[in-house]
Design an enzyme around this catalytic site. Sequence first.
Site, PDB file in Angstrom:
ATOM      1  N   LYS A  28       0.826  -1.202   0.000  1.00 43.62           N
ATOM      2  CA  LYS A  28       0.000   0.000   0.000  1.00 43.62           C
ATOM      3  C   LYS A  28       0.869   1.265   0.000  1.00 43.62           C
ATOM      4  O   LYS A  28       0.569   2.233  -0.709  1.00 43.62           O
ATOM      5  CB  LYS A  28      -0.920   0.010   1.236  1.00 43.62           C
ATOM      6  CG  LYS A  28      -2.043  -1.008   1.189  1.00 43.62           C
ATOM      7  CD  LYS A  28      -2.859  -0.960   2.464  1.00 43.62           C
ATOM      8  CE  LYS A  28      -4.020  -1.936   2.406  1.00 43.62           C
ATOM      9  NZ  LYS A  28      -5.026  -1.516   1.396  1.00 43.62           N
ATOM     10  N   GLU A 147       2.612  -2.118  14.020  1.00 48.28           N
ATOM     11  CA  GLU A 147       2.941  -0.789  14.525  1.00 48.28           C
ATOM     12  C   GLU A 147       3.627   0.001  13.410  1.00 48.28           C
ATOM     13  O   GLU A 147       4.625  -0.442  12.850  1.00 48.28           O
ATOM     14  CB  GLU A 147       3.866  -0.849  15.730  1.00 48.28           C
ATOM     15  CG  GLU A 147       4.140   0.546  16.310  1.00 48.28           C
ATOM     16  CD  GLU A 147       5.245   0.552  17.354  1.00 48.28           C
ATOM     17  OE1 GLU A 147       5.010   1.099  18.446  1.00 48.28           O
ATOM     18  OE2 GLU A 147       6.336   0.039  17.071  1.00 48.28           O
ATOM     19  N   ALA A 159      16.778   9.504  16.764  1.00 48.52           N
ATOM     20  CA  ALA A 159      16.348   8.288  17.450  1.00 48.52           C
ATOM     21  C   ALA A 159      17.374   7.164  17.290  1.00 48.52           C
ATOM     22  O   ALA A 159      17.619   6.392  18.219  1.00 48.52           O
ATOM     23  CB  ALA A 159      14.987   7.836  16.911  1.00 48.52           C
ATOM     24  N   HIS A 163      19.384   5.528  20.437  1.00 45.62           N
ATOM     25  CA  HIS A 163      19.327   4.092  20.682  1.00 45.62           C
ATOM     26  C   HIS A 163      20.732   3.504  20.826  1.00 45.62           C
ATOM     27  O   HIS A 163      20.986   2.682  21.726  1.00 45.62           O
ATOM     28  CB  HIS A 163      18.580   3.396  19.543  1.00 45.62           C
ATOM     29  CG  HIS A 163      18.536   1.900  19.675  1.00 45.62           C
ATOM     30  ND1 HIS A 163      17.711   1.247  20.559  1.00 45.62           N
ATOM     31  CD2 HIS A 163      19.239   0.930  19.030  1.00 45.62           C
ATOM     32  CE1 HIS A 163      17.891  -0.046  20.462  1.00 45.62           C
ATOM     33  NE2 HIS A 163      18.818  -0.275  19.542  1.00 45.62           N
TER      34      HIS A 163
END
Length: 247
Positions: A28, A147, A159, A163
């Site tokens: 999609k 998710e 991010a 991490h």
Amino acid sequence: MEQFKRFKDEITRFLMMYKFALDSLETKIEILKEEFHFLHDYNPIEHTKSRLKSPESILNKMYRKRCDISFPSIRSNIKDIAGLRITCSFVSDIYRIADMLKIQSDLNIIDTKDYIRNPKPNGYQSLHLIVEVPVYMSDRQERVCVEVQIRTIAMDFWASLEHKIFYKYNESVPAELLRELKEAADSAAALDKQMERLHNEVLEIKENRMENAPPEGSKRIIIRDQEYPIPAAFLQLIDGVQQGGNE
């Protein structure tokens, strides 16, 4: 041995459902990318990345949650077994993509966490969606949760580094580093705002130029780098629609 084989088959079948849900969702997103490329000469999606939790990771999370170890319990308590990250250029693109997913009739958005309008205390920003995706197996239909994290390039860069730092320090990060990480997150957010403003200014200049430019190339379309002339009958149809709209 037979019992082990049967259990292994069940785990494989269980994880396959999440893989198929990811495949469906990625298809999609790819369609949306191509539509924007063909019709708008602009692609809000820079790249995507998907992942499946390993059986070990799933079990560890179930132990942390102190949940029963069963397949129904796992499905009920863990919504991020399958994950898809979508990286965009601008903040407005994030909400545009989220809106496009919400209007897909076969998808169901069951949870939204907006860490852009409400960043985490450490500075983390991203839009998280839990999307229920239909998966058609050989003997039944399942609805599987994926998710989806949607963020800008700057948010993703921050991010990723955050991490790595937490992994290096085993989550015991010195206070000074935490402060600097928060400052870096604020700088990334400021950069996003500045780049979006510049992007909007460039779009405005481009639109003004197009309004004043001669209609060169308006009688052809390009799909997959192949050029097609528009037949005269189609051009007459377009003229008829425009004239009808002006009456």
